[in-house]
Design a protein around this motif. Structure first.
Motif, PDB file in Angstrom:
ATOM      1  N   ARG A  55       0.830  -1.208   0.000  1.00 35.22           N
ATOM      2  CA  ARG A  55       0.000   0.000   0.000  1.00 35.22           C
ATOM      3  C   ARG A  55       0.866   1.261   0.000  1.00 35.22           C
ATOM      4  NH1 ARG A  55      -1.353   3.652   3.474  1.00 35.22           N
ATOM      5  NH2 ARG A  55      -0.288   2.558   5.175  1.00 35.22           N
ATOM      6  N   TYR A  72      -7.406 -10.379  -1.108  1.00 38.50           N
ATOM      7  CA  TYR A  72      -6.929 -10.270  -2.486  1.00 38.50           C
ATOM      8  C   TYR A  72      -6.252 -11.580  -2.862  1.00 38.50           C
ATOM      9  CZ  TYR A  72      -7.457  -5.181  -1.946  1.00 38.50           C
ATOM     10  OH  TYR A  72      -7.946  -3.921  -1.736  1.00 38.50           O
ATOM     11  N   ALA A 110      -4.303  -3.132  -8.907  1.00 31.48           N
ATOM     12  CA  ALA A 110      -5.445  -2.701  -9.705  1.00 31.48           C
ATOM     13  C   ALA A 110      -6.458  -1.946  -8.855  1.00 31.48           C
ATOM     14  CB  ALA A 110      -6.099  -3.913 -10.366  1.00 31.48           C
ATOM     15  N   ASP A 111      -6.700  -2.446  -7.644  1.00 32.16           N
ATOM     16  CA  ASP A 111      -7.673  -1.824  -6.747  1.00 32.16           C
ATOM     17  C   ASP A 111      -7.212  -0.434  -6.315  1.00 32.16           C
ATOM     18  OD1 ASP A 111      -9.824  -1.397  -5.074  1.00 32.16           O
ATOM     19  OD2 ASP A 111      -9.152  -2.769  -3.508  1.00 32.16           O
ATOM     20  N   PHE A 112      -5.979  -0.329  -5.846  1.00 30.72           N
ATOM     21  CA  PHE A 112      -5.498   0.939  -5.299  1.00 30.72           C
ATOM     22  C   PHE A 112      -5.190   1.985  -6.374  1.00 30.72           C
ATOM     23  CE2 PHE A 112      -5.340  -1.361  -1.422  1.00 30.72           C
ATOM     24  CZ  PHE A 112      -5.280  -0.426  -0.396  1.00 30.72           C
ATOM     25  N   THR A 113      -5.068   1.550  -7.626  1.00 28.45           N
ATOM     26  CA  THR A 113      -4.860   2.520  -8.715  1.00 28.45           C
ATOM     27  C   THR A 113      -6.118   2.698  -9.555  1.00 28.45           C
ATOM     28  OG1 THR A 113      -4.039   0.812 -10.236  1.00 28.45           O
ATOM     29  CG2 THR A 113      -2.399   1.948  -8.871  1.00 28.45           C
ATOM     30  N   ASN A 114      -7.195   2.024  -9.141  1.00 34.41           N
ATOM     31  CA  ASN A 114      -8.480   2.118  -9.846  1.00 34.41           C
ATOM     32  C   ASN A 114      -8.316   1.765 -11.327  1.00 34.41           C
ATOM     33  OD1 ASN A 114     -11.279   2.575  -9.952  1.00 34.41           O
ATOM     34  ND2 ASN A 114     -10.997   4.693 -10.614  1.00 34.41           N
ATOM     35  N   THR A 115      -7.612   0.655 -11.588  1.00 36.01           N
ATOM     36  CA  THR A 115      -7.357   0.207 -12.948  1.00 36.01           C
ATOM     37  C   THR A 115      -8.288  -0.950 -13.304  1.00 36.01           C
ATOM     38  OG1 THR A 115      -5.031   0.842 -12.747  1.00 36.01           O
ATOM     39  CG2 THR A 115      -5.597  -0.681 -14.521  1.00 36.01           C
ATOM     40  N   LYS A 116      -8.963  -0.844 -14.431  1.00 34.91           N
ATOM     41  CA  LYS A 116      -9.915  -1.873 -14.859  1.00 34.91           C
ATOM     42  C   LYS A 116      -9.322  -2.845 -15.877  1.00 34.91           C
ATOM     43  CE  LYS A 116     -12.978   0.113 -12.275  1.00 34.91           C
ATOM     44  NZ  LYS A 116     -13.288  -0.477 -10.946  1.00 34.91           N
ATOM     45  N   GLU A 129      -3.968  -7.812  -8.098  1.00 36.80           N
ATOM     46  CA  GLU A 129      -5.290  -7.320  -7.739  1.00 36.80           C
ATOM     47  C   GLU A 129      -5.213  -6.151  -6.756  1.00 36.80           C
ATOM     48  OE1 GLU A 129      -5.360 -11.125  -9.584  1.00 36.80           O
ATOM     49  OE2 GLU A 129      -4.310 -10.527  -7.745  1.00 36.80           O
ATOM     50  N   GLU A 152       1.234   4.223  -2.908  1.00 28.90           N
ATOM     51  CA  GLU A 152       0.955   5.632  -2.589  1.00 28.90           C
ATOM     52  C   GLU A 152       2.131   6.527  -2.949  1.00 28.90           C
ATOM     53  OE1 GLU A 152      -0.110   5.536   1.517  1.00 28.90           O
ATOM     54  OE2 GLU A 152      -2.162   4.858   1.141  1.00 28.90           O
TER      55      GLU A 152
END
Length: 349
Positions: A111, A142, A150-156, A147, A115
């Motif tokens: 994390r 996770y 992807a979650d923390f960078t808001n990547t789809k 994953e 950041e």
């Protein structure tokens, strides 16, 4: 503090699960002065673990320096700058043991490094292995690093790439059950992965990437005899990509495509699911010494593509069975650092 394009990039290296091999191989990798010549390494983790690794390795020439800000790091060979996070209670710690404490420690390192990268404090991120069981015991559900990123960078739209020397593989799906993986072989996803693969090769300095796409079924379905996914999903995705100028070929039977890639036919292979891509990479990258009864080489690299930040990783697990014994191989981490540096250099090209 973010470095300019032609300066040595700042790479944040996570500790990984402290009960595993991450701290040890980090110390081993950073004993190599060439790493400091090519980048500025900043380790993110609990400094106590790296001090303990130095003790285990009986390393007298390397020391640890705690920092709380990236700006305080000196990046001097012989001193490991650790962005210190007080995460491990040494009175409760044990090498090779799955625990919520170590799972939480590994998660907080990931994390934090994400950041720092999103804030522009560092140029790229390098990850050591975490333990999925420990991660879930800590309440973070996770299936792996990919994953989390992807979650923390808001990547789809993202995918995993494995690399060993000139053999590179990206995946349509990764950490799902095999039954589910077959259902995920869809035209839109395959096309997206082809495009991501093309862009990744360009970022690695390959001007005209040659992309091979694996089939899902034996013999790539044999014209529908062994399955219809090739006809209904894979071929339409390849045709769409080819119509847009991508140099793409397939579907190539899975039992020959990796030999062709090793022979120079392709710069990168699109695999349909986790093991289809992982097995050939690890066959060539992981070499077990029968006589010595230990791994002689563990040298693959794992890269997450499609993110707004750079992430390269070791391509092995935590090695709980031998952690804390001073015998781990750092080649995969060194290679991940090299890949990370290369991705940073070519990011804006």
């Amino acid at each position: 503090m973010k470095s300019e394009l032609y300066e040595r990039p700042i790479l944040g290296i996570t500790m990984g699960d402290p009960a595993g091999c991450g701290p040890e191989i980090t110390v081993k990798a950073l004993r190599n002065k060439e790493i400091y010549d090519m980048c500025r390494p900043l380790v993110v983790g609990d400094s106590k673990m790296f001090e303990d690794s130095i003790r285990i390795l009986k390393e007298k020439k390397i020391k640890v320096r705690r920092v709380s800000l990236v700006e305080d790091a000196r990046f001097e060979y012989g001193t490991i700058d650790v962005y210190h996070l007080d995460l491990v209670d040494m009175s409760q710690f044990q090498y090779g043991k799955v625990s919520a404490m170590c799972g939480e420690a590994a998660f907080q390192c990931v994390r934090t490094v994400i950041e720092l990268a999103l804030a522009g404090k560092i140029d790229g991120t390098i990850t050591n292995a975490l333990n999925k069981e420990a991660l879930n015991l800590a309440g973070h559900h996770y299936s792996g690093h990919t994953e989390i990123y992807a979650d923390f960078t808001n990547t789809k739209k993202y995918t995993m790439m494995l690399a060993h020397e000139d053999l590179r593989v990206v995946h349509v799906s990764t950490h799902v059950a095999l039954r589910r993986a077959c259902d995920l072989v869809k035209k839109e996803r395959i096309y997206d992965v082809i495009k991501i693969a093309h862009n990744a090769c360009r970022q690695l300095g390959i001007a005209e990437p040659r992309i091979g796409v694996a089939g899902l079924n034996p013999h790539s379905g044999e014209n529908g005899l062994f399955g219809t996914e090739e006809i209904e999903e894979i071929i339409p995705a390849i045709k769409q990509a080819a119509s847009e100028g991508f140099n793409v070929e397939g579907p190539v039977p899975p039992d020959t495509i990796f030999s062709k890639a090793r022979g120079g036919w392709y710069d990168i292979v699109v695999a349909m699911y986790h093991d289809q891509g992982h097995i050939p990479l690890k066959v060539v990258g992981f070499v077990y010494d029968r006589e010595a009864q230990r791994w002689g080489s563990v040298s693959g690299v794992n890269i997450t593509l499609g993110l707004p930040i750079i992430r390269a990783s070791v391509d092995h697990g935590t090695a709980f069975d031998t952690a804390g014994k001073g015998i781990q191989n750092e080649v995969s981490l060194t290679n991940a650092i090299r890949y990370g540096m290369q991705l940073v250099r070519n990011k804006d090209k």
